[in-house]
Design an enzyme around this catalytic site. Structure first.
Site, mmCIF file in Angstrom:
data_model
loop_
_atom_site.group_PDB
_atom_site.id
_atom_site.type_symbol
_atom_site.label_atom_id
_atom_site.label_comp_id
_atom_site.label_asym_id
_atom_site.label_seq_id
_atom_site.Cartn_x
_atom_site.Cartn_y
_atom_site.Cartn_z
ATOM 1 C CB SER A 128 -0.926 0.026 1.222
ATOM 2 O OG SER A 128 -1.721 1.201 1.200
ATOM 3 C CE LYS A 183 -2.810 -2.764 -0.334
ATOM 4 N NZ LYS A 183 -3.818 -2.637 -1.385
ATOM 5 C CG HIS A 186 -4.885 -0.822 3.843
ATOM 6 N ND1 HIS A 186 -5.097 -0.394 2.537
ATOM 7 C CD2 HIS A 186 -4.070 0.111 4.397
ATOM 8 C CE1 HIS A 186 -4.463 0.736 2.331
ATOM 9 N NE2 HIS A 186 -3.824 1.056 3.439
ATOM 10 C CG ASN A 187 -7.133 -1.900 -0.513
ATOM 11 O OD1 ASN A 187 -6.152 -1.582 0.157
ATOM 12 N ND2 ASN A 187 -7.043 -2.172 -1.794
ATOM 13 C CD GLU A 190 -7.430 3.138 -0.117
ATOM 14 O OE1 GLU A 190 -7.693 3.298 -1.338
ATOM 15 O OE2 GLU A 190 -6.437 2.499 0.280
#
Length: 482
Positions: A128, A183, A186-187, A190
């Protein structure tokens, strides 16, 4: 001299990551399916650096030190599987294949087992930070074959971003698909962060009638305190940016959002694990709704109701909005970590949530001062079931609760949609409710489908059925799910 590591895929991320690796003193060999890209790269940005190029996969593999470490930066899905099949006959037992793309974590679980069955090691690593992060220091989230970590750790922890205290924003996440799962979450977070900021912007612009310059000043102020983050920072800069004609570039951008799928995957994973990822789901659906641009334009002429401008003390509204943004942002992270906690049980991963927060502290898109407090929360209590229950965040959200409610009420009154702010508040109220109306829901399910229910006066795990109509008998459904 053989290269320490190899990289396949010279698109924007691949080029910049290769340069980052070389800039940290690790000789690297690169390959690209369109071979002309290799020569262009070597003659351009890679000139004078410890970067060599290969014009075929056999030449590429032969240029690597053993055990070979190969980063694959190709499109997720079938291209990854095809590349693995091409590499396997060229590699030897102990060599390491590293998928640095945004692969679905279940694919990484499958690929780890398959590659290990061939005697090689496999790593699925979240990366990222975008183009800039890849070059100057991304956040890295590797997982997969544990035996691979000692071989790649010196490189990964050298090239990654560092926290203000100098700690690397990279740690081993766990086996098989753990890295790509982290990940993915995380997205998803986001998505939530971005949508919350967009809703705050919309309330300021249409509800308060603020100019771009005025909003720029507000985001600049917010970025100096508890909301300090990469996304707040770039929003501040976007609001001030003018094109060559002097117009604000933001005002010329069509309001139809795109997405690549990681937010959708996060929501699907939450549904599979029965986790209430409501805010991130709303962020995904907000993008879907925005994409219906022509339909929305037509509906705006048919469905009566207008957006009104607030008349009153704007500074008080902005203070409330700042508090509401912090509280709603906390819910986004709380739901994300709650999902990871559930997945850790489902997939038998020993996820270190404090380390994950530290990994996101720098380099990545959601980096913020906020994550330092999350890291501390999990250091205080590694088994924390929900961030809302941490003493620091519990106090922070309690202080902001009234302002949060005023913000949601005001937006609703003005006719401005704030799906993530309101969804976050509904989750907060639901999570803190000792009793929810699901007793009626269970009665309804039992009435029409004999799905059974539990009773408040009997131990959990005992199920009952009522013959509500007098015609249903005692037969019940064979499956029960909470």
């Amino acid at each position: 001299m053989n290269a320490e590591i190899g990289l396949i895929g010279l698109a924007v991320m691949g080029e910049n990551l290769a340069l980052n690796i070389a800039n940290h003193g690790f000789p690297i060999v690169v390959f690209n399916r369109t071979v002309s890209r290799v020569d262009e790269f070597l003659a351009g940005r890679a000139r004078g650096k410890p970067i060599t190029g290969a014009h075929s996969l056999p030449e590429f593999v032969a240029a690597l030190k053993k055990p070979r470490k190969i980063i694959m930066l190709v499109k997720a899905g079938k291209p990854v599987d095809e590349l693995i099949e091409q590499l396997l006959p060229l590699c030897e037992p102990g060599d390491i294949l590293i998928d640095g793309g945004n692969s679905l974590f279940t694919d990484t679980i499958r690929r780890t087992r398959y590659v290990e069955s061939k005697g090689l090691l496999y790593v699925g690593s979240g990366v990222s930070g975008g183009e800039e992060g890849a070059l100057t220091g991304p956040s890295l989230m590797p997982g997969g074959s544990a035996a691979a970590w000692p071989h790649i750790q010196p490189i990964f922890q050298s090239i990654c971003a560092k926290t203000p205290d100098g700690e690397p924003c990279c740690d081993w996440m766990g086996p098989d698909g753990a890295g790509h799962f982290v990940k993915m979450v995380h997205n998803g977070i986001e998505y939530g962060d971005m949508q919350l900021i967009c809703e705050a912007y919309d309330l300021m612009k249409r509800g308060l009638g603020m100019t771009n310059a005025e909003m720029h000043a507000v985001f600049d102020e917010w970025n100096r305190a508890e909301l300090s983050s990469y996304l707040i920072e770039i929003t501040r800069d976007i609001l001030a940016y003018r094109d060559e004609s002097g117009q604000y570039s933001l005002d010329l951008i069509l309001d139809a959002a795109g997405q690549k799928g990681t937010g959708k995957w996060t929501v699907q994973a939450a549904l599979d694990d029965g986790q209430p990822l409501t805010l991130i789901a709303e962020a995904v659906f907000a993008r879907c709704l925005s994409a219906l641009k022509e339909e929305r334009v037509a509906a705006s002429a048919e469905l009566k109701g207008k957006v009104t401008t607030f008349k009153g003390n704007r500074d008080k509204v902005l203070a409330d909005l700042r508090a509401a943004l912090y509280a709603a942002k906390l819910v986004s992270y709380a739901q994300g970590f709650q999902l990871m906690r559930a997945a850790a049980k489902t997939y038998n991963w020993n996820l270190n949530f404090g380390a994950i927060a530290l990994t996101w502290r720098g380099g990545c898109i959601i980096r913020s001062a906020f994550l330092g407090d999350i890291h501390k929360a999990y250091r205080r209590r590694p088994d924390l079931p929900n961030l809302l229950l941490d003493k620091f965040f519990k106090s922070a959200v309690t202080k902001r609760q009234t302002a949060w409610r005023r913000t949601v009420v005001l937006a609703t009154r003005l006719g401005i949609p704030i799906p993530c702010f309101s969804s976050a508040l509904a989750y907060f109220d639901g999570y803190r409710s000792e009793r929810l109306p699901a007793n009626l829901l269970q009665a309804q399910r039992d009435y029409f489908g004999a799905h059974t229910y539990e009773r408040v006066d009997r131990p959990r795990g005992e199920f009952f059925h009522t013959n509500w109509t007098g015609r249903g008998g005692t037969t019940t459904s064979r499956s029960y799910s909470v």
